[in-house]
Design an enzyme around this catalytic site. Structure first.
Site: not given
Length: 575
Positions: A204, A268, A271, A275, A436, A482
């Site tokens: 950050s 989900d 890809d 999971d 994030d 984050h």
């Protein structure tokens, strides 16, 4: 004296220091003898009598999200101070943890801060102990390790303290690093021939600080770990409230959380693996439509911190419109992009609303960080508030332009020519959670691509990244929040998932630097579910994860374009 005798004498000095016990070296007198010479750093002078030294034994260093903990650590807790020549009332405090000679592994570590602070205090210092690294932090001259930029940035309304701004932006880190490296060298050995590896680790604001050192002082560090860097100041938290105002609807965080849950469930498997983790936010952005959530039920208990009573209902068309507008990004009145956007699977961290019992209505609650930063850096006034009525996309664009004219060489940390760092043999790992909600992953991918274009202008995208990965790698962490695994909902609740998180970024960096162990995938550890504790690779950008029988990292042109949008609201290609 013959060269062989000189080398033998140097070896004796090194051996003497390394064989010393912690009580032998952890004294005020010994630390004072290890301080840099008075003329070592022109323009700085050490403050007499400022040294403290306290031995600490059998210390337990707690683990953090990107490094392990350790027990049985012995170190010297050291502080000292310096001032800038010509500023008699100036005082910059430095704080170090120096491992016992027996536990020191010829490593020096700088850790970054967070928010408007350049230090994480003892938490940051403890990072080095598991690795046998001397670690250091600074208060940047802000009056103590519990202070931050907001307390010193202005002499008064309209009067910017540029010394403090420069210290925060990059200078304090550099001064601390140069002084700390020399003290470490002298504390453990007087030989210049002994290699002490220098590292930086931060996330950050800490990530921004690390990049500031790479960009301005490229030969300082051997290895740099940068997470979710806050390189695009000062405005990045107005997407949600402006989307709400545009549609004149202020949904509860409960209603928005239902939309996020729907997005995660839909995206989900994109890809190739189901999971609970959205690994392809690019495909999620392209394929999920918030309108599919309309009519889905939500039910949440009371949220005292937001003044909200228990709430239940079904997702409305207006809430779906607000969500879609927020994901779209921040555009000006000419439909040009101002700021990177978020994917549908990311929590609505900047779309919090609070309940007003007087009106019996939900009202917007902008993230307090952005008003504070705008007031301090653009308006140059001390005020924690900024009425939302005074904010619009075009005004935000103007603020950014004004901030660039004032602070492009300081707090903005976007210089793309990293030749000195690369030429000196430096290695860098950038990592950014795709979920994030504080700083969009696009911020890092856009910067990384600018570095690629600058340093490899005659190579194609894939070839350029392949060359750059020999010293500079970026990893987008699926499901990562984050600076931490999992995400935090607008309600402040931790939403765990089964994503793999890079728990040993520093360890991977050190092996790359010290042993030449290169890698294509960053090692992650699955954080939950039946596979908790298993290792799983994280693809290096611009490659994206695709699961079959095993993980593949593939190039997808549409995905690459999704992560490298042009902020065409600005005429200057700097932000």
């Amino acid at each position: 004296m013959a060269l062989s005798k000189l080398l033998a004498l140097a070896s004796l000095v090194v051996a003497s220091t390394c064989s010393s016990s912690l009580p032998d070296v952890c004294t005020t007198a010994f630390v004072e003898s290890s301080l840099p010479a008075p003329d070592f750093f022109p323009g700085l002078e050490l403050i007499a009598g400022s040294v403290t030294a306290q031995p600490v034994t059998n210390f337990t260093a707690p683990p953090d999200s990107t490094h392990p903990g350790a027990t049985g650590r012995d170190f010297c807790n050291v502080t000292f101070a310096y001032r800038h020549v010509g500023r008699p009332n100036d005082r910059v405090n430095l704080w170090l943890y120096l491992p016992s000679p027996a536990q020191f592994k010829n490593r020096f570590l700088v850790t970054g801060g967070g928010g408007l602070s350049v230090t994480l205090g003892a938490r940051g210092l403890a990072t080095g102990l598991p690795y046998g690294a001397a670690s250091i932090t600074t208060d940047a001259g802000f009056g103590g390790f519990d202070s931050d930029l907001s307390r010193v940035i202005l002499y008064g309304n309209g009067a910017m303290n540029y010394d403090a701004l420069i210290a925060y932006s990059y200078r304090a880190m550099h001064e601390m690093t140069v002084l700390g490296k020399e003290l470490t060298r002298k504390f453990y050995t007087s030989s210049n021939s002994t290699k002490i590896y220098s590292y930086f680790h931060g996330c950050s604001e800490g990530g921004r600080e690390g990049l500031s050192q790479v960009q301005k002082y490229g030969t300082t560090f051997d290895g740099v770990s940068v997470g979710s860097p806050a390189i695009r100041h000062p405005i990045f938290h107005y997407h949600g409230p402006l989307a709400q105002r545009k549609h004149d609807y202020y949904p509860s965080v409960c209603e928005l959380s239902r939309i996020t849950s729907d997005a995660i469930a839909f995206c989900d498997p994109l890809d190739g693996k189901t999971d609970g983790v959205v690994s392809r936010t690019d495909l999620c952005f392209a394929r999920f439509n918030a309108s599919s959530s309309i009519g889905n039920p939500y039910n949440c208990s009371a949220v005292p911190q937001l003044g909200q009573p228990p709430i239940a209902g079904t997702v409305s068309a207006k809430a779906a419109a607000v969500a879609a507008e927020t994901w779209r990004g921040l555009y000006d009145s000419n439909n040009k992009l101002i700021h990177p956007f978020y994917a549908p699977s990311v929590e609505f961290g900047d779309s919090v609303t609070v309940f007003n019992p007087a009106t019996n209505q939900l009202e917007p609650y902008p993230n307090p960080l952005s008003p504070a930063v705008v007031n301090l850096l653009v308006k140059e006034v001390y005020s924690p508030t900024l009425p939302l009525d005074e904010v619009s996309p075009d005004i935000i664009r103007d603020w950014v332009n004004e901030a660039m004219t004032k602070h492009l060489s300081t707090i903005f940390t976007l210089w793309p020519d990293l030749t000195p760092f690369q030429s000196s043999g430096g290695k860098m790992i950038l990592w950014h959670g795709e979920a994030d909600s504080m700083i969009p992953a696009h911020s890092s991918t856009m910067y990384q691509d600018k570095v690629r274009k600058t340093m490899y202008p005659n190579l194609g995208v894939q070839q350029g990244y392949a060359e750059m990965s020999k010293w500079n790698k970026l990893f987008l962490v699926p499901g990562g929040g984050h600076c931490d695994p999992g995400t935090v909902t607008p309600l402040g609740q931790f939403r765990p998932n089964e994503a793999a998180w890079p728990t040993e970024v520093l360890g991977s960096l050190m092996e790359w630097v010290e042993e030449g162990k290169d890698f294509e995938r960053l090692e992650g550890i699955v954080q939950g579910g039946e596979r908790k504790g298993e290792k799983e690779g994280i693809c290096g950008f611009p490659l994206r994860p695709l699961w079959g029988k095993e993980l593949q990292c593939v190039y997808d042109q549409q995905s690459f374009e999704f992560f490298t949008p042009k902020l065409d609201s600005f005429l200057v290609d700097a932000y």
